[in-house]
Design a protein around this motif. Sequence first.
Motif, mmCIF file in Angstrom:
data_model
loop_
_atom_site.group_PDB
_atom_site.id
_atom_site.type_symbol
_atom_site.label_atom_id
_atom_site.label_comp_id
_atom_site.label_asym_id
_atom_site.label_seq_id
_atom_site.Cartn_x
_atom_site.Cartn_y
_atom_site.Cartn_z
ATOM 1 N N ASP A 91 0.821 -1.209 0.000
ATOM 2 C CA ASP A 91 0.000 0.000 0.000
ATOM 3 C C ASP A 91 0.857 1.263 0.000
ATOM 4 O O ASP A 91 0.518 2.264 -0.641
ATOM 5 N N LYS A 92 1.967 1.204 0.737
ATOM 6 C CA LYS A 92 2.844 2.385 0.781
ATOM 7 C C LYS A 92 3.456 2.627 -0.599
ATOM 8 O O LYS A 92 3.570 3.766 -1.058
ATOM 9 N N ILE A 93 3.874 1.538 -1.229
ATOM 10 C CA ILE A 93 4.509 1.654 -2.546
ATOM 11 C C ILE A 93 3.526 2.237 -3.569
ATOM 12 O O ILE A 93 3.833 3.199 -4.273
ATOM 13 N N THR A 94 2.310 1.679 -3.600
ATOM 14 C CA THR A 94 1.363 2.149 -4.611
ATOM 15 C C THR A 94 0.834 3.553 -4.279
ATOM 16 O O THR A 94 0.621 4.362 -5.176
ATOM 17 N N SER A 95 0.661 3.849 -2.985
ATOM 18 C CA SER A 95 0.151 5.201 -2.688
ATOM 19 C C SER A 95 1.217 6.259 -2.973
ATOM 20 O O SER A 95 0.898 7.422 -3.240
ATOM 21 N N THR A 96 2.480 5.871 -2.944
ATOM 22 C CA THR A 96 3.535 6.829 -3.299
ATOM 23 C C THR A 96 3.500 7.126 -4.808
ATOM 24 O O THR A 96 3.733 8.258 -5.233
ATOM 25 N N ILE A 97 3.162 6.112 -5.596
ATOM 26 C CA ILE A 97 2.991 6.360 -7.038
ATOM 27 C C ILE A 97 1.857 7.363 -7.242
ATOM 28 O O ILE A 97 1.957 8.302 -8.034
ATOM 29 N N ALA A 98 0.774 7.175 -6.472
ATOM 30 C CA ALA A 98 -0.381 8.081 -6.604
ATOM 31 C C ALA A 98 0.011 9.518 -6.257
ATOM 32 O O ALA A 98 -0.486 10.467 -6.869
ATOM 33 N N ILE A 99 0.910 9.678 -5.304
ATOM 34 C CA ILE A 99 1.352 11.031 -4.940
ATOM 35 C C ILE A 99 2.008 11.705 -6.145
ATOM 36 O O ILE A 99 1.745 12.864 -6.454
ATOM 37 N N PHE A 100 2.834 10.952 -6.853
ATOM 38 C CA PHE A 100 3.428 11.502 -8.079
ATOM 39 C C PHE A 100 2.335 11.850 -9.097
ATOM 40 O O PHE A 100 2.346 12.929 -9.699
ATOM 41 N N GLU A 101 1.374 10.937 -9.269
ATOM 42 C CA GLU A 101 0.306 11.179 -10.252
ATOM 43 C C GLU A 101 -0.478 12.457 -9.949
ATOM 44 O O GLU A 101 -1.004 13.107 -10.857
#
Length: 364
Positions: free
Chosen positions: A178-188
């Motif tokens: 979840d941390k990994i994917t939510s960090t991608i979302a932060i970039f998006e």
Amino acid sequence: MKIFKIIILPILTTIILFSSPTSLIEKAKKNGLLPIPTKSSELLKIIDPKGVLTKDRIELGKMLYFEPRLSKSSLISCNWCHNLGLGGVDGVPKAIGHQWSGNPRHINSPTVYNAVFFKRQFWDGRSPSLEDQAKGPVQAGVEMAASKRLVEERINSIPEYVALFKKAYGNNVKIDFDKITSTIAIFERTLVTPSRYDNFLNGKIDALSKKEQKGLETFIDKGCVTCHNGIALGGDMQPFELRNKYKYRDVGGFRGDSKNMIKVPTLRNITQTAPYFHNGMIWKLTDAIKEMSHLQVGYKLKDKKNGGFILDIKPITLTNSDVDNIREFFNSLEGKKPQIIYPELPRSRDNTPKPEPENSTSKK
Ligand code: HEC
Ligand code: HEC
């Protein structure tokens, strides 16, 4: 007397047919069209309501966005299908993922640019946020095909990534899926593309050519704004095929959510995101506009009664010059992309789980 009439008539027609730029701006806003705010404090309120964006997290999110080792094969990153150099899409009708498998429902990759403004994510709106959305493709068998565990093991085996997560979230961070994917979302969340259209709505009246202004007015008058509105000119669920059946409805058989509603795609950068519609079956933008006018009606909510709605419905009919003008207006939606420096990704270590490009029986 005669001379007076001849002079006054063309003036009147001009007034009736064309709004002045300032009244067109008013009209656009009244019809729900909104610019990307120019002030960064105002923009931040929209793209970062929870206050999670920091420079370190955005930079790390960018690396993960370009990180092919998040996929089982170690070949497919988010950028494979949402290419930031190509308007945030792949430019093919149906998405191609793990082991070259085409999306089984012939689903087209939508753009990630400006997705932060959408109320729902995915064509059937099944996801409410970018954070939630990003978990899907990594695990999807036809996309990146990686298990949560495989992703966690790959990232945690690379000390540079561990250090970057600590820098972004503090030393106690747990680097899980979840941390990994939510960090991608932060970039998006940072992928917004202000355009000449925004300048116009923000008051710069010469930002659009006369023809583009005409196109914008046609877009409003013909009722396209019923569904293509807000900052994204789309992003919420709406009915499709209100008047006629979509020409390519049988390709892939997708019909939207349980109520046959489909997520309205953004029209920002629409000139760069062909092919069009959920199954990517229409290549030419003017054909997509014509298909829309054939399928849809504009409507306004007149009243609510007995749990139902009474709608004021207006079929959309476009002349060739209407189509032309709308097409011209769409040029103004081409936005300035954030400058993205391609990240250098840290090397794998001996204990980093190996790529699995073949059809293996591994449990990971
Ligand atoms: C194999 C191609 C592929 C890969 C890889 C992929 N996507 Fe997608 N993406 C798609 C497709 C296809 C859809 C639409 C799926 C649907 O609606 O059912 C989609 C939808 C989305 C959406 C929703 C946009 C909208 O308009 O509804 C976002 C955001 C997104 N992807 C981000 C990502 C991120 C982040 C990654 C990497 C973790 C990623 N995608 C990896 C193909 C891909
Ligand atoms: C009743 C709602 C509604 C109205 C009115 C409407 N649209 Fe759409 N539009 C949609 C939906 C929903 C989709 C996505 C359909 C799909 O692909 O399955 C769409 C898709 C599109 C696309 C393709 C976008 C892409 O990325 O694939 C274009 C272009 C478009 N609309 C332009 C217009 C224009 C121009 C008008 C006015 C003439 C208009 N629309 C009126 C709901 C609407």
